[in-house]
Design a protein around this motif. Structure first.
Motif, short mmCIF file in Angstrom:
data_model
loop_
_atom_site.label_atom_id
_atom_site.label_comp_id
_atom_site.label_asym_id
_atom_site.label_seq_id
_atom_site.Cartn_x
_atom_site.Cartn_y
_atom_site.Cartn_z
N LEU A 1 0.80 -1.22 0.00
CA LEU A 1 0.00 0.00 0.00
C LEU A 1 0.84 1.28 0.00
O LEU A 1 0.45 2.28 -0.59
CB LEU A 1 -0.93 0.00 1.22
N TYR A 2 2.00 1.24 0.68
CA TYR A 2 2.77 2.47 0.86
C TYR A 2 4.05 2.53 0.02
O TYR A 2 4.60 3.61 -0.17
CB TYR A 2 3.13 2.65 2.34
N LYS A 3 4.52 1.37 -0.45
CA LYS A 3 5.68 1.36 -1.34
C LYS A 3 5.31 0.91 -2.75
O LYS A 3 6.14 0.95 -3.65
CB LYS A 3 6.76 0.42 -0.79
N ASN A 4 4.06 0.48 -2.91
CA ASN A 4 3.56 0.01 -4.20
C ASN A 4 4.43 -1.12 -4.76
O ASN A 4 4.73 -1.16 -5.94
CB ASN A 4 3.46 1.16 -5.21
N ARG A 5 4.83 -2.04 -3.84
CA ARG A 5 5.65 -3.18 -4.25
C ARG A 5 4.98 -4.47 -3.79
O ARG A 5 4.43 -4.55 -2.68
CB ARG A 5 7.05 -3.12 -3.64
N ARG A 6 5.05 -5.47 -4.63
CA ARG A 6 4.55 -6.79 -4.26
C ARG A 6 5.74 -7.69 -3.95
O ARG A 6 6.59 -7.91 -4.80
CB ARG A 6 3.70 -7.39 -5.38
N MET A 7 5.78 -8.19 -2.74
CA MET A 7 6.86 -9.09 -2.36
C MET A 7 6.48 -10.53 -2.67
O MET A 7 5.37 -10.97 -2.35
CB MET A 7 7.18 -8.96 -0.86
N LYS A 8 7.37 -11.23 -3.30
CA LYS A 8 7.20 -12.67 -3.47
C LYS A 8 7.50 -13.36 -2.14
O LYS A 8 8.33 -12.88 -1.36
CB LYS A 8 8.14 -13.21 -4.55
N VAL A 9 6.83 -14.45 -1.87
CA VAL A 9 6.94 -15.11 -0.57
C VAL A 9 7.37 -16.56 -0.74
O VAL A 9 6.79 -17.29 -1.55
CB VAL A 9 5.60 -15.08 0.19
N VAL A 10 8.37 -16.97 0.03
CA VAL A 10 8.76 -18.37 0.08
C VAL A 10 8.13 -18.97 1.33
O VAL A 10 8.31 -18.47 2.44
CB VAL A 10 10.29 -18.54 0.12
N ALA A 11 7.35 -20.05 1.16
CA ALA A 11 6.65 -20.67 2.29
C ALA A 11 6.94 -22.16 2.33
O ALA A 11 7.39 -22.76 1.34
CB ALA A 11 5.15 -20.43 2.17
N ASP A 12 6.68 -22.75 3.49
CA ASP A 12 6.89 -24.18 3.67
C ASP A 12 6.00 -24.99 2.73
O ASP A 12 4.85 -24.61 2.48
CB ASP A 12 6.60 -24.57 5.13
#
Length: 324
Positions: free
Chosen positions: A138-149
């Motif tokens: 919302l504030y940096k307008n970036r989508r982080m990719k997520v590594v999950a189990d």
């Protein structure tokens, strides 16, 4: 149909007879007797709960209006994933603000563009990460990719959510490729093991895991450390039979340890300064440097051992630091 109509009329007739036979003096006496208790219950529970619901709804309305241009542009563009993603981000942002008074210190350490690897301490449930993930959107307008189990991908009903948030099981090659494409990637090296078997002393449990360091070296990207104060006080794992559950987990990778809580503690996330790429460091040395940085953040910002009571009181205390 006739028997249904007959049954309805008979029921109405019996109800009318019951009302006619009521002893109104007795009912009035009961109400007079219980009136103080009813007022007490209404005052102590129902009215405050109503106020909380109304406040939450009002805050959600304000947050939606605050971000309505982004939401509407996504819907008008018929980008359902993006619109849904942003709507969920607004919801989690509101939840974090109201229930945990969530703040971020050091959001400026998240780059506006370019690749970076976010490494964070894993609480019993990473709700603090959810809040950060949405704030970055919302504030940096970036989508982080997520590594999950990998076990998350086997849980029925999560497929759409994992797809929308672009969650990946994260092989080394996949992570390197994502970073080289300019994405921001987030990993918790402790993962489920740290979530279940760390405790209110905030032990960092990484074992021999150095995969994230290999990814950072190969992609030649900075590592950004992250820790959230009181994250283990919001939700906790039951302290009983830990050795038994640890044995089961190590043999089966099943996260069977019960979790309890969702206490309204103060959550304050600290985003550390980037650990810049240094080709002279081995993967193991980079891993240890990152782990040491997160442990230093824990020592600096976290009351040890953690206390649910004091973490709730933190909602009424202030820290003289830049927050978002």
């Amino acid at each position: 149909m006739s028997w249904i109509i007959k049954y309805i009329f008979e029921t109405i007739e019996k109800l009318a007879q019951f009302i006619a036979n009521l002893d109104y003096l007795y009912i009035e006496w009961i109400l007079d007797l219980t009136y103080p208790s009813l007022i007490f219950i209404l005052t102590l529970f129902i009215l405050p709960l109503t106020i909380v619901v109304l406040t939450f709804g009002a805050s959600l309305y304000i947050f939606i209006n605050k971000h309505k241009n982004n939401l509407l542009s996504a819907y008008y563009a018929h980008d359902i994933w993006q619109a849904s993603y942003k709507s969920l981000a607004v919801f989690w942002e509101t939840t974090g603000a109201i229930w945990h008074g969530h703040e971020i210190v050091g959001l400026e350490n998240i780059p506006d563009t370019g690749p970076a690897l976010l490494i964070y301490y894993h609480a019993a449930m990473p709700i603090d990460y959810y809040y950060v993930h949405c704030k970055v959107m919302l504030y940096k307008n970036r989508r982080m990719k997520v590594v999950a189990d990998r076990f998350l991908f086997k849980v029925p009903g999560l497929a759409s959510l994992l797809e929308a948030f672009e969650v990946t099981p994260g092989s080394l090659d996949t992570c390197v490729e994502l970073l080289k494409e300019g994405n921001m990637l987030s990993i918790s090296p402790g993962g489920v093991r740290e979530a279940l078997f760390s405790d209110h002393n905030y032990e960092v449990i990484w074992g021999a895991r150095a995969g994230f360091a290999k990814v950072a070296k190969e992609a030649r990207v900075p590592i950004i450390p992250m820790f959230t104060e009181n994250s283990r006080e919001a939700l906790r794992t039951l302290p009983f039979f830990r050795k038994f559950f640890r044995y089961i987990y190590e043999k089966t990778r099943l996260p069977l340890v019960p979790i309890y809580g969702m206490f309204p503690v103060k959550l304050r996330t600290y985003i550390g300064e980037p650990i810049e790429f240094d080709d002279s460091l081995s993967a193991e040395e980079l891993k240890e440097k990152t782990k040491q940085k997160i442990e230093e953040m824990i020592q600096k910002h976290q009351r040890l051992p953690g206390s649910i009571f004091h973490a709730i009181l933190d909602r009424f205390r202030t820290k003289h630091e830049k927050v978002h």
